[in-house]
Design a protein around this motif. Structure first.
Motif, mmCIF file in Angstrom:
data_model
loop_
_atom_site.group_PDB
_atom_site.id
_atom_site.type_symbol
_atom_site.label_atom_id
_atom_site.label_comp_id
_atom_site.label_asym_id
_atom_site.label_seq_id
_atom_site.Cartn_x
_atom_site.Cartn_y
_atom_site.Cartn_z
ATOM 1 N N GLY A 125 14.780 2.685 2.507
ATOM 2 C CA GLY A 125 13.340 2.519 2.701
ATOM 3 C C GLY A 125 12.521 2.636 1.434
ATOM 4 O O GLY A 125 11.675 1.801 1.141
ATOM 5 N N HIS A 126 12.811 3.671 0.644
ATOM 6 C CA HIS A 126 12.034 3.889 -0.573
ATOM 7 C C HIS A 126 12.197 2.702 -1.527
ATOM 8 O O HIS A 126 11.230 2.197 -2.097
ATOM 9 N N LEU A 284 -0.027 1.685 -6.501
ATOM 10 C CA LEU A 284 0.898 2.779 -6.177
ATOM 11 C C LEU A 284 0.158 3.937 -5.528
ATOM 12 O O LEU A 284 0.624 4.528 -4.551
ATOM 13 N N LEU A 285 -1.007 4.262 -6.080
ATOM 14 C CA LEU A 285 -1.746 5.415 -5.564
ATOM 15 C C LEU A 285 -2.325 5.149 -4.180
ATOM 16 O O LEU A 285 -2.498 6.063 -3.386
ATOM 17 N N GLU A 288 0.110 3.245 1.419
ATOM 18 C CA GLU A 288 0.321 4.055 2.622
ATOM 19 C C GLU A 288 1.407 3.414 3.461
ATOM 20 O O GLU A 288 1.371 2.216 3.711
ATOM 21 N N GLY A 289 2.370 4.219 3.892
ATOM 22 C CA GLY A 289 3.481 3.680 4.673
ATOM 23 C C GLY A 289 3.058 3.327 6.080
ATOM 24 O O GLY A 289 1.993 3.718 6.554
ATOM 25 N N ASP A 290 3.925 2.555 6.746
ATOM 26 C CA ASP A 290 3.620 2.179 8.124
ATOM 27 C C ASP A 290 4.324 3.109 9.120
ATOM 28 O O ASP A 290 4.330 2.862 10.311
ATOM 29 N N ASP A 296 5.640 7.812 3.404
ATOM 30 C CA ASP A 296 4.263 7.658 3.869
ATOM 31 C C ASP A 296 3.337 7.348 2.703
ATOM 32 O O ASP A 296 2.405 6.571 2.811
ATOM 33 N N ARG A 297 3.575 8.043 1.600
ATOM 34 C CA ARG A 297 2.838 7.718 0.381
ATOM 35 C C ARG A 297 3.714 8.073 -0.820
ATOM 36 O O ARG A 297 4.721 8.737 -0.678
ATOM 37 N N MET A 298 3.298 7.576 -1.974
ATOM 38 C CA MET A 298 4.072 7.855 -3.181
ATOM 39 C C MET A 298 3.666 9.225 -3.721
ATOM 40 O O MET A 298 2.467 9.455 -3.948
#
Ligand SMILES: *[C@@H]1O[C@H](CO)[C@@H](O)[C@H](O)[C@H]1NC(C)=O
Ligand SMILES: *[C@@H]1O[C@H](CO)[C@@H](O)[C@H](O)[C@H]1NC(C)=O
Ligand SMILES: *[C@@H]1O[C@H](CO)[C@@H](O)[C@H](O)[C@H]1NC(C)=O
Length: 412
Positions: A125-126, A284-285, A288-290, A296-298
């Motif tokens: 995923g990542h 990148l900042l 937001e993940g789905d 979920d976030r970096m």
């Protein structure tokens, strides 16, 4: 002053060297009858010491004896080498998932670099999220199109640097010959800096840019230097060559600098100051993940790692849309701006073509050429160039683009 980038880019190994090197930790107890042939090697170390300075050439010679599939024991690590394009294609098409991961050198586990990076991550995923962000936001044609002015400015800078370097050399009694690869590197590095962070990173006046660059070189070098701990995993704890320790120290420096950029941006955003044009750092900042695939976030740590990684990947590898624009523009600019010469009495067939290997292939001794005229600034319309100079520059660029050995000699 010496700039040295003896680098090695893990991301380009197969492209550059022209063979596919797959290191597999094979299941123990597999019957050796299933394995491809290969040289026997010596007990314990296997073929480690037979590889020589130019392993790609050694492997090519072995392929004449053993065929295009080779099996090597390198310490405790079993390695299969594929030296045939159609076999490699088949392998990647039919067995893409088992071969999707790469072997991470111990040195690149410093700061959990491998877990945050695109090039060294495990397939999952990542990795998918990073890959998507990069291809959507950073490397696509539409974004590249927005960088026309930036690229022109960087070309102007490059010409100015070449001119200054050549003049300095002449003033010091030298021949005025310049090593193009160095300026290509600086230009590419600043291009990536602008795409990601909206700023030039390497200005002669900026000591941090220089420090970033120096530590980055060490990181690249460490990432590509053979490490006994990679062949004998039990040694990882001791790190007998101190490579991971050095990696951590050098990464601490680059992290400190790149995290400052990130922190500055975070502070600005908190104060309601947003960039006019979003750059890669913003993307990148803001990620937001789905909730299904990937994070979920970096995390800030991983943002720092990706930024760092883009510098040594982006400034050096053939990131296609990027390179596609920049290589042509660069060659055209160099041809247009100067009259080039190999130096008194040197003919093209005398150009020394020896190579040396990190994870990428480089010219052993960087090509130096002499420019004659005062530079002509790049214009929108380029006149056709002499075929000889054109092909010379193509060779020089393609050799330097990947490896970019940067040694600037000072003459006295
Ligand atoms: C690669 O292997 C295939 C299948 O074994 C063979 O047909 C082909 O000729 C090989 N190519 C080269 C360049 O050796
Ligand atoms: C890129 O810019 C050129 C000229 O400015 C334009 O013709 C072209 O449509 C643009 N391409 C994209 C993908 O935006
Ligand atoms: C970076 O690593 C090199 C060895 O590869 C070492 O000599 C140097 O001291 C390290 N730099 C820092 C800042 O620790």
């Amino acid at each position: 002053m010496e700039w040295a980038l003896s680098s090695v880019n893990p991301l380009t190994i197969s492209l550059t060297v022209g063979f596919v090197l797959l290191i597999l930790n094979f299941l123990k107890g597999k019957k050796s009858g299933d394995r491809p042939p290969g040289p026997k090697g010596i007990p314990i170390f296997g073929s480690m010491f037979q590889l020589g300075d130019l392993p790609h050439q050694t492997m090519y010679h072995w392929s004449k004896t053993y065929g295009p599939l080779l099996w090597l024991n390198l310490g405790q690590v079993n390695t299969m080498i594929v030296q045939n394009a159609s076999t490699a294609a088949e392998l990647f098409k039919k067995h893409d998932v088992p071969f999707a991961d790469r072997k991470v050198p111990d040195a690149l586990t410093a700061y959990n670099f491998n877990a945050g990076s695109l090039g060294m991550n495990t397939f999952g995923g990542h990795w998918r999220v990073l890959r998507r962000l990069c291809s959507m936001e950073f490397l696509v044609n539409k974004r590249m199109n927005e960088t026309t002015e930036l690229r022109m400015r960087l070309m102007h800078d490059m010409i100015r640097w070449i001119e200054e370097d050549s003049k300095t050399s002449l003033a010091q009694g030298g021949t005025g010959a310049v090593q193009l690869s160095r300026f290509l590197f600086l230009m590419a590095f600043n291009l990536v800096g602008n795409l990601m962070l909206s700023r030039d990173l390497l200005d002669a006046k900026d000591p941090e840019g220089k420090e970033f660059f120096d530590c980055m070189n060490v990181i690249l070098e460490l990432a590509g230097t053979p490490n006994i701990a990679d062949f004998f995993p039990a040694l990882k704890l001791i790190d007998p060559l101190g490579m991971k320790r050095n990696m951590i120290r050098n990464m601490t420096r680059t992290m400190k600098i790149s995290s400052k950029f990130v922190q500055e941006r975070l502070d600005n955003r908190k104060a309601g100051k947003f960039q006019e044009k979003k750059d890669f750092l913003d993307v990148l900042l803001e990620y937001e993940g789905d909730g299904k695939d990937g994070p979920d976030r970096m995390t800030e740590h991983n943002v720092n790692i990706v930024i760092m990684e883009m510098f040594f990947a982006g400034s050096e590898t053939t990131r296609f849309p990027l390179a596609h624009r920049v290589v042509h523009l660069t060659i055209a600019t160099l041809v247009q701006a100067f009259d080039w010469d190999l130096g008194a009495g040197v003919k093209p067939e005398h150009i020394e073509m020896q190579e040396r290997l990190g994870l990428t292939l480089r010219k052993k001794n960087p090509l130096k050429i002499t420019r004659h005229n005062e530079p002509i600034r790049p214009r929108a319309c380029l006149s056709p160039a002499s075929p000889f100079i054109m092909s010379l520059l193509l060779v020089c660029l393609s050799l330097s683009w990947h490896g970019l050995p940067l040694h600037q000699q000072h003459r006295h």
